[in-house]
Design a protein around this motif. Sequence first.
Motif, mmCIF file in Angstrom:
data_model
loop_
_atom_site.group_PDB
_atom_site.id
_atom_site.type_symbol
_atom_site.label_atom_id
_atom_site.label_comp_id
_atom_site.label_asym_id
_atom_site.label_seq_id
_atom_site.Cartn_x
_atom_site.Cartn_y
_atom_site.Cartn_z
ATOM 1 N N ALA A 220 72.339 -14.071 -14.663
ATOM 2 C CA ALA A 220 72.226 -12.717 -15.204
ATOM 3 C C ALA A 220 72.408 -11.720 -14.057
ATOM 4 O O ALA A 220 71.822 -11.892 -12.994
ATOM 5 C CB ALA A 220 70.869 -12.525 -15.863
ATOM 6 N N PRO A 221 73.225 -10.686 -14.276
ATOM 7 C CA PRO A 221 73.434 -9.701 -13.208
ATOM 8 C C PRO A 221 72.238 -8.760 -13.085
ATOM 9 O O PRO A 221 71.508 -8.541 -14.045
ATOM 10 C CB PRO A 221 74.683 -8.947 -13.672
ATOM 11 C CG PRO A 221 74.669 -9.066 -15.158
ATOM 12 C CD PRO A 221 74.022 -10.406 -15.459
ATOM 13 N N ASP A 222 72.062 -8.244 -11.908
ATOM 14 C CA ASP A 222 71.079 -7.181 -11.663
ATOM 15 C C ASP A 222 69.646 -7.546 -12.044
ATOM 16 O O ASP A 222 68.920 -6.727 -12.604
ATOM 17 C CB ASP A 222 71.484 -5.892 -12.383
ATOM 18 C CG ASP A 222 72.867 -5.421 -11.980
ATOM 19 O OD1 ASP A 222 73.227 -5.597 -10.801
ATOM 20 O OD2 ASP A 222 73.584 -4.893 -12.848
ATOM 21 N N VAL A 223 69.233 -8.769 -11.774
ATOM 22 C CA VAL A 223 67.848 -9.163 -12.022
ATOM 23 C C VAL A 223 67.013 -8.715 -10.827
ATOM 24 O O VAL A 223 67.310 -9.059 -9.683
ATOM 25 C CB VAL A 223 67.723 -10.686 -12.221
ATOM 26 C CG1 VAL A 223 66.272 -11.092 -12.342
ATOM 27 C CG2 VAL A 223 68.497 -11.120 -13.446
ATOM 28 N N THR A 224 65.982 -7.931 -11.107
ATOM 29 C CA THR A 224 65.123 -7.430 -10.027
ATOM 30 C C THR A 224 63.910 -8.329 -9.858
ATOM 31 O O THR A 224 63.598 -9.160 -10.719
ATOM 32 C CB THR A 224 64.631 -6.005 -10.341
ATOM 33 O OG1 THR A 224 63.754 -6.065 -11.483
ATOM 34 C CG2 THR A 224 65.793 -5.050 -10.624
ATOM 35 N N ARG A 225 63.229 -8.125 -8.756
ATOM 36 C CA ARG A 225 61.991 -8.872 -8.529
ATOM 37 C C ARG A 225 60.956 -8.517 -9.608
ATOM 38 O O ARG A 225 60.183 -9.368 -10.044
ATOM 39 C CB ARG A 225 61.448 -8.566 -7.129
ATOM 40 C CG ARG A 225 60.310 -9.457 -6.761
ATOM 41 C CD ARG A 225 60.094 -9.559 -5.266
ATOM 42 N NE ARG A 225 58.782 -10.155 -5.082
ATOM 43 C CZ ARG A 225 57.832 -9.648 -4.348
ATOM 44 N NH1 ARG A 225 58.048 -8.555 -3.654
ATOM 45 N NH2 ARG A 225 56.662 -10.233 -4.260
ATOM 46 N N ALA A 226 60.976 -7.282 -10.055
ATOM 47 C CA ALA A 226 60.067 -6.860 -11.130
ATOM 48 C C ALA A 226 60.395 -7.602 -12.423
ATOM 49 O O ALA A 226 59.476 -8.002 -13.153
ATOM 50 C CB ALA A 226 60.144 -5.351 -11.343
ATOM 51 N N ASP A 227 61.676 -7.819 -12.713
ATOM 52 C CA ASP A 227 62.071 -8.579 -13.909
ATOM 53 C C ASP A 227 61.507 -10.004 -13.847
ATOM 54 O O ASP A 227 60.983 -10.516 -14.833
ATOM 55 C CB ASP A 227 63.593 -8.661 -14.040
ATOM 56 C CG ASP A 227 64.260 -7.324 -14.320
ATOM 57 O OD1 ASP A 227 63.606 -6.443 -14.923
ATOM 58 O OD2 ASP A 227 65.435 -7.176 -13.923
ATOM 59 N N ILE A 228 61.649 -10.629 -12.685
ATOM 60 C CA ILE A 228 61.157 -12.002 -12.517
ATOM 61 C C ILE A 228 59.641 -12.044 -12.646
ATOM 62 O O ILE A 228 59.090 -12.904 -13.333
ATOM 63 C CB ILE A 228 61.630 -12.571 -11.161
ATOM 64 C CG1 ILE A 228 63.151 -12.732 -11.174
ATOM 65 C CG2 ILE A 228 60.938 -13.895 -10.856
ATOM 66 C CD1 ILE A 228 63.756 -13.035 -9.816
ATOM 67 N N THR A 229 58.963 -11.096 -12.013
ATOM 68 C CA THR A 229 57.494 -11.049 -12.075
ATOM 69 C C THR A 229 57.023 -10.802 -13.502
ATOM 70 O O THR A 229 56.077 -11.439 -13.972
ATOM 71 C CB THR A 229 56.957 -9.960 -11.119
ATOM 72 O OG1 THR A 229 57.428 -10.243 -9.793
ATOM 73 C CG2 THR A 229 55.439 -9.923 -11.116
ATOM 74 N N ARG A 230 57.699 -9.904 -14.214
ATOM 75 C CA ARG A 230 57.358 -9.611 -15.618
ATOM 76 C C ARG A 230 57.511 -10.871 -16.477
ATOM 77 O O ARG A 230 56.659 -11.178 -17.305
ATOM 78 C CB ARG A 230 58.260 -8.487 -16.134
ATOM 79 C CG ARG A 230 57.871 -7.936 -17.488
ATOM 80 C CD ARG A 230 58.757 -6.751 -17.894
ATOM 81 N NE ARG A 230 58.653 -5.646 -16.949
ATOM 82 C CZ ARG A 230 59.601 -5.297 -16.062
ATOM 83 N NH1 ARG A 230 60.738 -5.951 -16.009
ATOM 84 N NH2 ARG A 230 59.406 -4.286 -15.234
#
Length: 174
Positions: A124-134
């Motif tokens: 997936a493009p543009d996955v942030t650390r916040a996305d992973i943590t969420r």
Amino acid sequence: MSQTANLKVAVFDQVVCIKICGKADFTSSLDLKKLINELWLRQYHRFVFELCDCVTMDSTFLGMLSGIGLKFSDGNAPNGSPLELFNPNPRIAEVLDNLGVAHLFKITRCTDPLAYNFEPLPKAPDVTRADITRNCLEAHKTLMEIKPDNINKFKDVAQFLAEDLKRLEMSEKK
């Protein structure tokens, strides 16, 4: 030591087969979750996970799969659970039982692995650390909701993830 899971996908006759090789963990769970949700919306309602080469699954990956199992087990699947775990090793089967989530899946054992033309799962493009943590937080909350005994196992992890997510979201706003 095995690395993060290598995920491959094959689609045929309205069935999505996902081959998981290595360690299924939080780093691959978000890409897989997005794929499953997109395919579900396109009317694919059966997902088979080939696990003969999957060494282990961490709690985030299991929580993500369990959340999908809960979400999709509303009676829309014609043959019971829309998620089938094919050839889980004894360690994974034990963790499914211990976390109280085995009932969310159809578990199949067979001597032959699935032999399809699997393609690599796109990142997936543009996955942030916040996305992973969420995603990690949501997965652990799911496990605690499914089985109250899991609260003691994951409450500290969930609290840490919630605090980390809050910090990450604050720094993204700056």
